[in-house]
Write a protein that holds these residues in place. Structure first.
Motif, short mmCIF file in Angstrom:
data_model
loop_
_atom_site.label_atom_id
_atom_site.label_comp_id
_atom_site.label_asym_id
_atom_site.label_seq_id
_atom_site.Cartn_x
_atom_site.Cartn_y
_atom_site.Cartn_z
N GLY A 23 65.08 60.40 18.06
CA GLY A 23 65.82 59.43 17.48
C GLY A 23 67.09 59.81 16.75
N ARG A 80 54.37 53.59 13.58
CA ARG A 80 55.64 53.44 13.01
C ARG A 80 56.54 54.69 12.65
N HIS A 82 59.35 55.90 10.01
CA HIS A 82 60.17 55.31 8.81
C HIS A 82 60.89 56.30 8.17
N GLU A 104 63.74 52.02 5.89
CA GLU A 104 63.91 51.59 7.25
C GLU A 104 62.82 52.08 8.08
N SER A 105 62.43 51.00 9.14
CA SER A 105 61.15 51.66 9.91
C SER A 105 61.38 50.82 11.14
N LEU A 106 60.48 51.29 12.15
CA LEU A 106 60.46 50.68 13.29
C LEU A 106 58.93 51.02 13.97
N ILE A 118 65.02 56.81 20.59
CA ILE A 118 65.57 55.68 19.70
C ILE A 118 66.91 55.93 19.17
N LEU A 127 67.09 52.70 14.07
CA LEU A 127 65.64 52.57 14.28
C LEU A 127 65.59 50.75 14.49
#
Length: 347
Positions: A23, A80, A82, A104-106, A118, A127
């Motif tokens: 990411g 997740r 984050h 912030e998380s996905l 990501i 994210l």
């Protein structure tokens, strides 16, 4: 050069048995800790829980991060990634019943051997997007988009009639999306927020559960694809409990209990009023019968009420014992009683 480096990092590599999650964050997140969690309990998908974290990594000077290994499940699970500003080593309760001010998380679906990137979007948002070798990874993002559409649909016409129609429409639409996805874990994510006890959808869900075969069919899909998993067992227990003790769509258990208490109080008041009227009528009848008695008979009744025996009554009234008995027999006949106890009860 920086962009090229990032995409080289994110290019899927064929590595048997290994996953790679890459990411990119913005510049102000360089050298920041990034967390990877597994969400086994779908009721814990709405916020961060420390016990879900399975791995951590740190971004480089460009804000890039990577997770890799071979310790994930061979079947899809909910994960997740984050970031936040919590110090997990010194603030052990950082996420206890709350989130940090900056998180912030996905959420996404993944399994071992998946390669996921990501990217950082053009507007510097992180994210928010997923590129994956697993075509189910983006399902959670798609479901969240549908959920936002659902909320806007309810806000547009916030009437009771429109609410009932929307519940029916959106339950059907979301559940069909889950079925068409072919992924029961995605369906559990949908089920989680539709059946949430704190949500306006909960009452409709309870009624829907009683009359719709969807939930049993979902349970069968979970058992076939994810047997002996904690989330399959959790789902089975929940729908079984909700079917046994369903909540009415308009009243809770407490309000039903309150209704019973009200009915009992009304019954008690009604019986009390009926008893008062009965006693009034009885006294009225007693008075009518009492008026038929002679003066001497009334006197004898008073003596009986004071607990006097026949001999004591005879001595006090200067009459014979047999006369007292004759008076008492006449009293019994006039008042339709057969004992002193019944006679005392009348007066």
């Amino acid at each position: 050069m920086r962009t090229l480096l990032f995409w080289l990092l994110c290019t899927p590599l064929v590595m048997f048995g290994q996953y790679q999650f890459n990411g990119q964050l913005s510049d102000d997140h360089k050298n920041q800790t990034v967390y990877l969690s597994i969400v086994e309990n779908y009721r814990k998908s709405s916020r961060i829980y420390l016990d879900q974290i399975i791995s951590t990594t740190t971004t480089d000077n460009f804000g890039s991060f990577r997770f890799e290994g071979d310790n994930l499940s061979d079947k899809n699970h909910l994960y997740r990634i984050h970031i936040d500003d919590c110090n997990y080593t010194s603030e052990k309760t950082a996420h206890f019943l709350k989130e940090c001010n900056y998180t912030e998380s996905l959420l996404f679906l993944a399994k071992n051997r998946d390669t996921i990137s990501i990217p950082l979007l053009a507007n510097n948002q992180a994210l928010c997007e997923i590129n994956s070798t697993n075509n189910t990874s983006t399902l959670i993002l798609e479901i969240n988009t549908l959920r936002e559409e659902m909320i806007l649909d309810f806000l547009e016409y916030p009437s009771k009639a429109n609410e009932d129609l929307n519940f029916k429409k959106w339950f059907s639409r979301l559940q069909k999306f889950g079925i068409d996805s072919g992924e029961p874990v995605a369906e559990l994510y949908i089920y989680n927020f539709l059946s949430d006890r704190a949500s306006e959808t909960h009452a409709f869900y309870l009624n829907h559960l009683q009359h719709n075969e969807y939930y049993i069919q979902l349970l069968n899909r979970l058992k076939n694809k994810y047997p002996n998993t904690s989330f399959t067992t959790q789902f089975q227990r929940e729908i079984t409990a909700d079917k046994i003790m369903p909540e009415d769509t308009t009243t809770s258990f407490i309000s039903v209990l309150s209704d019973y208490i009200v009915y009992i109080m009304i019954g008690v008041v009604g019986l009390t009023i009926a008893y008062i009227f009965y006693r009034k009528k009885e006294r009225k009848n007693n008075k009518k019968y009492f008026d038929t008695l002679t003066t001497q008979e009334k006197t004898i009744i008073e003596k009986i009420g004071l607990g006097k025996s026949n001999k004591e009554i005879a001595a006090e009234l200067f009459i014979s014992l047999s006369t007292v008995k004759t008076h008492i027999n006449n009293i019994y006949k006039k008042l339709n009683v057969t004992s002193r106890e019944e006679l005392k009860a009348l007066f």
